[in-house]
Enzyme design. Structure first.
Site, PDB file in Angstrom:
ATOM      1  N   HIS A  17      20.076  83.160 113.623  1.00 43.03           N
ATOM      2  CA  HIS A  17      20.231  82.156 114.677  1.00 43.03           C
ATOM      3  C   HIS A  17      19.074  82.251 115.678  1.00 43.03           C
ATOM      4  CE1 HIS A  17      24.810  82.666 113.948  1.00 43.03           C
ATOM      5  NE2 HIS A  17      24.490  81.487 113.472  1.00 43.03           N
ATOM      6  N   LYS A  41      37.039  77.631 111.994  1.00 40.92           N
ATOM      7  CA  LYS A  41      36.943  79.062 111.679  1.00 40.92           C
ATOM      8  C   LYS A  41      37.726  79.879 112.707  1.00 40.92           C
ATOM      9  CE  LYS A  41      32.169  78.380 110.158  1.00 40.92           C
ATOM     10  NZ  LYS A  41      30.772  78.550 110.580  1.00 40.92           N
ATOM     11  N   ARG A  89      19.595  77.824 105.074  1.00 36.58           N
ATOM     12  CA  ARG A  89      19.497  79.037 104.251  1.00 36.58           C
ATOM     13  C   ARG A  89      19.378  78.633 102.788  1.00 36.58           C
ATOM     14  NH1 ARG A  89      24.461  81.629 107.368  1.00 36.58           N
ATOM     15  NH2 ARG A  89      24.897  79.402 107.372  1.00 36.58           N
ATOM     16  N   SER A 127      27.011  85.261 110.231  1.00 39.34           N
ATOM     17  CA  SER A 127      27.864  85.990 111.172  1.00 39.34           C
ATOM     18  C   SER A 127      28.995  86.692 110.423  1.00 39.34           C
ATOM     19  CB  SER A 127      28.476  85.028 112.187  1.00 39.34           C
ATOM     20  OG  SER A 127      27.476  84.392 112.919  1.00 39.34           O
TER      21      SER A 127
HETATM   22  P1  ADP Z   1      27.366  80.746 110.374  1.00 40.04           P
HETATM   23  O1  ADP Z   1      27.081  79.749 109.257  1.00 40.04           O
HETATM   24  O2  ADP Z   1      26.679  82.071 110.195  1.00 40.04           O
HETATM   25  O3  ADP Z   1      28.774  80.813 110.842  1.00 40.04           O
HETATM   26  P2  ADP Z   1      26.818  78.983 112.548  1.00 40.04           P
HETATM   27  O4  ADP Z   1      27.864  78.000 112.214  1.00 40.04           O
HETATM   28  O5  ADP Z   1      26.913  79.614 113.889  1.00 40.04           O
HETATM   29  O6  ADP Z   1      26.572  80.153 111.556  1.00 40.04           O
HETATM   30  O7  ADP Z   1      25.396  78.307 112.330  1.00 40.04           O
HETATM   31  C1  ADP Z   1      24.707  77.621 113.323  1.00 40.04           C
HETATM   32  C2  ADP Z   1      23.373  77.192 112.789  1.00 40.04           C
HETATM   33  O8  ADP Z   1      22.563  78.326 112.500  1.00 40.04           O
HETATM   34  C3  ADP Z   1      23.428  76.406 111.465  1.00 40.04           C
HETATM   35  O9  ADP Z   1      22.418  75.438 111.532  1.00 40.04           O
HETATM   36  C4  ADP Z   1      23.054  77.403 110.424  1.00 40.04           C
HETATM   37  O10 ADP Z   1      22.444  76.799 109.318  1.00 40.04           O
HETATM   38  C5  ADP Z   1      22.076  78.257 111.179  1.00 40.04           C
HETATM   39  N1  ADP Z   1      22.015  79.592 110.649  1.00 40.04           N
HETATM   40  C6  ADP Z   1      23.038  80.442 110.481  1.00 40.04           C
HETATM   41  N2  ADP Z   1      22.607  81.601 109.945  1.00 40.04           N
HETATM   42  C7  ADP Z   1      21.269  81.451 109.753  1.00 40.04           C
HETATM   43  C8  ADP Z   1      20.238  82.277 109.205  1.00 40.04           C
HETATM   44  N3  ADP Z   1      20.517  83.491 108.708  1.00 40.04           N
HETATM   45  N4  ADP Z   1      18.973  81.816 109.180  1.00 40.04           N
HETATM   46  C9  ADP Z   1      18.703  80.571 109.648  1.00 40.04           C
HETATM   47  N5  ADP Z   1      19.619  79.739 110.173  1.00 40.04           N
HETATM   48  C10 ADP Z   1      20.887  80.170 110.217  1.00 40.04           C
END
Ligand code: ADP
Length: 160
Positions: A17, A41, A89, A127
């Site tokens: 993130h 979630k 990703r 996460s």
């Molecule tokens: P998660 O999918 O880990 O629960 P979130 O819903 O908080 O994460 O994701 C928020 C944003 O961050 C989304 O656009 C997601 O694609 C991006 N994101 C999550 N993990 C990564 C990562 N490891 N590398 C790049 N972007 C990420």
């Protein structure tokens, strides 16, 4: 002034993130990290805690952290943001993110979604993976900003 939103659940923020937020700061004048509280979630950290953790990690004064529980495009309209930045990703993210981008565009034609490819070493980082490693007493320090490693251990570490 170009205002971009980085939306997500951030439960908790990872280095994946943070990388996306920092790269968005290189492109846009202001970046709003938006903790979406309407996610289906089950979260481990409350919205206020997630905001606090993000604030501990993000240094740039271009960044604002906020929360919203309505439609992302309504938040964008109300805050003069015209860009949504998403990290992509492995291919698994693509279908869902593409659908979201199209829906958001149809709800609010001024909005553009910009995809930034995840860095190779963050490609499989999420996460949920961080929480699982922590629960099993593994080392999470390669995956999350150092400022919040202890906060995550305190909340997520297992009893074994
Ligand atoms: P998660 O999918 O880990 O629960 P979130 O819903 O908080 O994460 O994701 C928020 C944003 O961050 C989304 O656009 C997601 O694609 C991006 N994101 C999550 N993990 C990564 C990562 N490891 N590398 C790049 N972007 C990420």
């Amino acid at each position: 002034m170009k205002i971009a939103i980085c939306p997500g659940s951030f439960d908790p923020m990872t280095l994946g993130h943070l990388d996306i937020v920092e790269r968005a700061c290189e492109i846009f004048d202001k970046v709003i990290v938006l903790v979406m509280s309407n996610s289906s979630k089950n979260s481990v950290f409350t919205v206020d805690e997630r905001i606090e953790l993000i604030r501990k990690c993000v240094k740039s004064d271009k960044v604002e952290v906020d929360t919203y529980n309505g439609l992302l495009v309504d938040y964008a309209k109300n805050n003069n943001a015209t860009v949504i930045v998403k990290g992509l990703r492995a291919v698994s993210d693509f279908d869902y993110e593409f659908q979201q981008a199209l829906i958001n565009k149809s709800l609010y034609p001024r909005i553009e979604t910009v995809f930034l490819p995840a860095r190779g070493d963050n490609m499989f980082l999420s996460s949920s993976m961080v929480k699982e490693i922590c629960r099993l007493n593994g080392d999470i320090s390669p995956y999350v900003p150092k400022e919040i490693v202890n906060d995550i251990y305190l909340r997520c570490k297992g009893d074994n």
